[in-house]
Design a protein around this motif. Structure first.
Motif, PDB file in Angstrom:
ATOM      1  N   GLY A  37      61.828  32.589 -35.028  1.00  0.00           N
ATOM      2  CA  GLY A  37      61.136  31.510 -35.732  1.00  0.00           C
ATOM      3  C   GLY A  37      60.170  30.768 -34.837  1.00  0.00           C
ATOM      4  O   GLY A  37      59.453  31.369 -34.044  1.00  0.00           O
ATOM      5  N   GLY A  38      60.152  29.470 -34.974  1.00  0.00           N
ATOM      6  CA  GLY A  38      59.196  28.634 -34.258  1.00  0.00           C
ATOM      7  C   GLY A  38      58.210  28.036 -35.256  1.00  0.00           C
ATOM      8  O   GLY A  38      58.441  28.065 -36.460  1.00  0.00           O
ATOM      9  N   CYS A  39      57.117  27.545 -34.757  1.00  0.00           N
ATOM     10  CA  CYS A  39      56.116  26.901 -35.617  1.00  0.00           C
ATOM     11  C   CYS A  39      54.911  27.824 -35.756  1.00  0.00           C
ATOM     12  O   CYS A  39      54.232  28.126 -34.775  1.00  0.00           O
ATOM     13  CB  CYS A  39      55.708  25.557 -35.023  1.00  0.00           C
ATOM     14  SG  CYS A  39      57.088  24.412 -34.877  1.00  0.00           S
ATOM     15  N   HIS A  40      54.649  28.275 -36.974  1.00  0.00           N
ATOM     16  CA  HIS A  40      53.528  29.178 -37.211  1.00  0.00           C
ATOM     17  C   HIS A  40      52.197  28.410 -37.187  1.00  0.00           C
ATOM     18  O   HIS A  40      52.187  27.169 -37.218  1.00  0.00           O
ATOM     19  CB  HIS A  40      53.719  29.967 -38.507  1.00  0.00           C
ATOM     20  CG  HIS A  40      53.999  29.157 -39.723  1.00  0.00           C
ATOM     21  ND1 HIS A  40      53.112  28.243 -40.243  1.00  0.00           N
ATOM     22  CD2 HIS A  40      55.086  29.134 -40.535  1.00  0.00           C
ATOM     23  CE1 HIS A  40      53.621  27.702 -41.342  1.00  0.00           C
ATOM     24  NE2 HIS A  40      54.830  28.219 -41.522  1.00  0.00           N
ATOM     25  N   PRO A  41      51.068  29.125 -37.093  1.00  0.00           N
ATOM     26  CA  PRO A  41      49.762  28.467 -36.944  1.00  0.00           C
ATOM     27  C   PRO A  41      49.432  27.431 -38.021  1.00  0.00           C
ATOM     28  O   PRO A  41      48.890  26.382 -37.711  1.00  0.00           O
ATOM     29  CB  PRO A  41      48.767  29.624 -36.976  1.00  0.00           C
ATOM     30  CG  PRO A  41      49.544  30.785 -36.473  1.00  0.00           C
ATOM     31  CD  PRO A  41      50.944  30.583 -36.975  1.00  0.00           C
TER      32      PRO A  41
END
Length: 150
Positions: A37-41
């Motif tokens: 996951g993480g933060c997408h653009p």
């Protein structure tokens, strides 16, 4: 070099770094950066748009013009892979550019002495970073540097 000129330079460089990375990823706007996951653009751009909108709010107590996007891109929001769950990428990018231009114009309107003015509404827990007009603009530039690799 005057303080205002240095802040303007930092804002310009950090903005260029952010936009080059974001634009490169626009075709994959909701692709997560890691398998975990993480933060997408799109989320990153929306989050930065909210931050741009906080500058007049912090300095003068004005309403954040991107406040309606808090639910999508706010501090406690969770990025999702569904692009339909967000405003369109182009709309978010345009709003970001509008708010950035507004902030640059605001900075330009200030004197060197104005940079030492205390802010009206620094964010809770971030009072030091946003204690003065100058610190607020510099923190804005640092925020971009931390998110976009150069």
């Amino acid at each position: 070099m005057q303080t205002k000129e240095a802040i303007k330079f930092a804002l310009t460089v950090s903005n260029g770094a952010v936009l080059s990375v974001i634009d490169e990823m626009s075709a994959a706007a909701t692709t997560f950066p890691t398998p975990n996951g993480g933060c997408h653009p799109l989320w990153v751009l929306g989050h930065l748009t909210l931050i741009e909108g906080t500058i007049p709010a912090i300095l003068f107590g004005d309403k954040n013009p991107a406040a309606e996007w808090q639910q999508y891109f706010g501090e406690n929001s969770e990025p999702v892979a569904d692009a339909n769950a967000y405003p369109p990428f182009t709309e978010v990018r345009e709003k970001y550019l509008q708010l950035r231009e507004h902030n640059l114009n605001l900075l330009e309107s200030l004197s060197e002495k104005d940079l030492d003015k205390p802010t009206k509404a620094p964010p809770k827990g971030r009072e030091q970073e946003f204690a003065t007009f100058g610190r607020s603009f510099l923190t804005l530039a640092f925020t971009k540097c931390c998110i976009a690799p150069t």
